[in-house]
Scaffold this motif. Structure first.
Motif, short mmCIF file in Angstrom:
data_model
loop_
_atom_site.label_atom_id
_atom_site.label_comp_id
_atom_site.label_asym_id
_atom_site.label_seq_id
_atom_site.Cartn_x
_atom_site.Cartn_y
_atom_site.Cartn_z
N GLU A 97 0.82 -1.21 0.00
CA GLU A 97 0.00 0.00 0.00
C GLU A 97 0.86 1.27 0.00
O GLU A 97 1.79 1.39 0.80
N PRO A 98 0.56 2.21 -0.89
CA PRO A 98 1.31 3.48 -0.92
C PRO A 98 0.99 4.32 0.31
O PRO A 98 -0.05 4.16 0.95
N ASP A 99 1.89 5.23 0.63
CA ASP A 99 1.65 6.15 1.74
C ASP A 99 1.71 7.59 1.24
O ASP A 99 1.81 7.84 0.03
N ILE A 100 1.68 8.54 2.15
CA ILE A 100 1.67 9.95 1.78
C ILE A 100 2.92 10.34 0.99
O ILE A 100 2.86 11.15 0.06
N ILE A 101 4.06 9.72 1.33
CA ILE A 101 5.32 10.03 0.63
C ILE A 101 5.25 9.58 -0.82
O ILE A 101 5.66 10.30 -1.73
N LYS A 129 -8.40 6.73 -0.36
CA LYS A 129 -7.77 5.64 0.39
C LYS A 129 -7.58 6.01 1.86
O LYS A 129 -6.96 5.27 2.63
N GLY A 130 -8.07 7.19 2.23
CA GLY A 130 -7.93 7.62 3.62
C GLY A 130 -6.58 8.21 3.94
O GLY A 130 -6.21 8.34 5.11
N ILE A 131 -5.81 8.55 2.90
CA ILE A 131 -4.50 9.17 3.10
C ILE A 131 -4.67 10.66 2.85
O ILE A 131 -4.86 11.08 1.70
N PHE A 132 -4.64 11.46 3.90
CA PHE A 132 -4.88 12.89 3.70
C PHE A 132 -3.57 13.61 3.44
O PHE A 132 -2.56 13.32 4.08
#
Length: 443
Positions: A97-101, A129-132
């Motif tokens: 899963e990707p993250d904010i970075i 995806k819930g990544i703000f």
């Protein structure tokens, strides 16, 4: 400071250690691989970083989000966005899963290419995806929106940030201010600066330069001067860019005397003018046909051991040509090699244009041949300049011959050249046998 050779040696040593670890009992783990990948990416060695990623997988060491994000970020910084997106898809297919970075790197990458729609798609995908987004993500998007002229959307995004308790920083506000300046909305741009000051931000010369540049671009020089005087009496430390920006504004409205005074003031205040500062003032003097002052400025530059580059000479050559001093321009052009400089395509085009405007089409053709002989490739502009010169000098047959040569090299007539051809067609001054060729260049 380590030299590039030292850095390469250290990378080779690191890879050598990795190979020894793999051949021995001490197997490298994710941390070891991650450190090496980060080092390679910092040096821009994206290919080697990807090869190391493959080596990890072959050795049964599963790379995680950190390693993938590190490589994706490096690829995006080098505008290799397609490769970054492919790696992103590969990562997703492996349920990493990707993250904010990850998303911020991709958004930054597509924004650098001006692909705002793709940036918006990634932004929406990230939020779904819930990544703000964080401050960096917002800053990248706001800067891109402003450069695209979508300042209203950028302002809405700033409001979204504050609603989420993410405080915009100086970079964010500078982007917004620049956006307003690009649109000529100087009152709104000034309001952004005032807001920064009210909020207690450290506003440096960079922020003020944006506003001064905006005033100058829209020829509101008096307001630029007032702002310059205001910051001169404050604690803000002015830089060469500040002076150069205002000098450029003076030159654009013909106030070269004020530009020269500012140039002297800059030096009196301990700021040494760079090549750009000289280029701005030289351009202003040439535009206003103040050639003795321009020549003196060139000598002043040389006396200060600041070697003029080809751009400086191109400005002066162009100015002399426009001022009708083609012989002086030619002499300066011919002196370039003795000064250790080789004219580029733009410099050749300027001199060729000078010859054509002076009715010296034969000289222009000689220079075209010289370009090719010296390995400096002419472009479409080169051919169009000479073709128009032939037409304006009442030499249509020579023009049509050069048109054939131009089309053979894959170039097309520009709007001005096409207009001249159509005018001749209407007067039946073009050989009908050349009509198919004319249709080709019009396309």
């Amino acid at each position: 400071m380590a030299s590039p050779a030292d850095s390469e040696d250290r990378e080779a040593d690191a890879v050598g250690i990795l190979n020894k670890m793999e051949s021995g009992d001490c197997k490298p783990d994710v941390v070891t691989f991650g450190t090496l990948v980060k080092g390679l990416c910092m040096k821009g060695n994206n290919t080697e970083a990807i090869q190391l990623l493959r080596k990890m997988e072959e050795g049964g060491c599963k790379p995680g989000i950190v390693i993938y994000s590190t490589i994706i970020d490096s690829l995006c910084k080098d505008t290799m966005v397609v490769d970054a997106m492919n790696l992103f898809s590969e990562m997703m297919s492996k349920c990493i899963e990707p993250d904010i970075i990850t998303y911020t790197s991709l958004i930054h990458g597509v924004c650098k290419l001006g692909e705002w729609k793709e940036a918006a798609r990634l932004f929406n995908e990230m939020v779904s995806k819930g990544i703000f987004p964080n401050l960096q993500t917002f800053s990248v998007l706001i800067d891109t929106l402003c450069k695209e002229g979508l300042v209203g959307k950028a302002k809405s995004m700033v409001e979204m940030m504050t609603q989420r308790d993410i405080e915009p920083n100086t970079v964010t506000y500078n982007s917004l201010m620049d956006g307003y300046c690009l649109r000529g909305e100087m009152r709104e741009a000034k309001k952004v600066l005032e807001l920064m000051l009210r909020k207690g931000y450290t506003v440096d010369a960079y922020s003020y330069n944006i506003l001064i540049n905006g005033y100058c671009k829209h020829k509101r020089i008096d307001e630029a001067v007032l702002l310059f005087e205001e910051i001169s009496s404050s604690r803000v430390i002015l830089n060469v860019v500040t002076y150069t920006t205002l000098m450029d504004g003076f030159c654009k409205v013909g106030r070269t005397q004020d530009a020269q005074k500012l140039f002297s003031q800059m030096q009196a205040c301990g700021h040494f003018p760079n090549v750009q500062a000289y280029a701005v003032l030289l351009g202003g003097l040439c535009k206003n046909q103040q050639f003795p002052e321009a020549i003196q400025l060139l000598r002043d530059m040389e006396s200060k051991k600041l070697k003029p580059n080809i751009v400086i000479y191109a400005i002066l050559i162009g100015g002399l040509c426009i001022g009708g001093k083609v012989d002086s321009a030619r002499d300066l052009f011919r002196s370039l090699s003795s000064r250790g400089l080789q004219p580029n395509t733009r410099t050749y085009n300027i001199m060729i244009s000078g010859f054509c405007n002076g009715g010296l089409t034969n000289e222009a053709v000689k220079l075209l041949k010289e370009m090719e002989e010296k390995g400096c490739s002419p472009n479409g502009w080169t051919y169009n300049i000479i073709i128009r010169g032939f037409f304006n000098n009442n030499e249509p047959s020579e023009a049509m011959g050069l048109i054939q040569q131009m089309v053979g090299k894959g170039f097309s007539a520009d709007a001005s050249t096409t207009e001249l051809i159509i005018d001749l067609l209407s007067k039946d001054k073009v050989d009908p046998a050349l009509l198919p060729l004319i249709e080709r260049i019009k396309g």
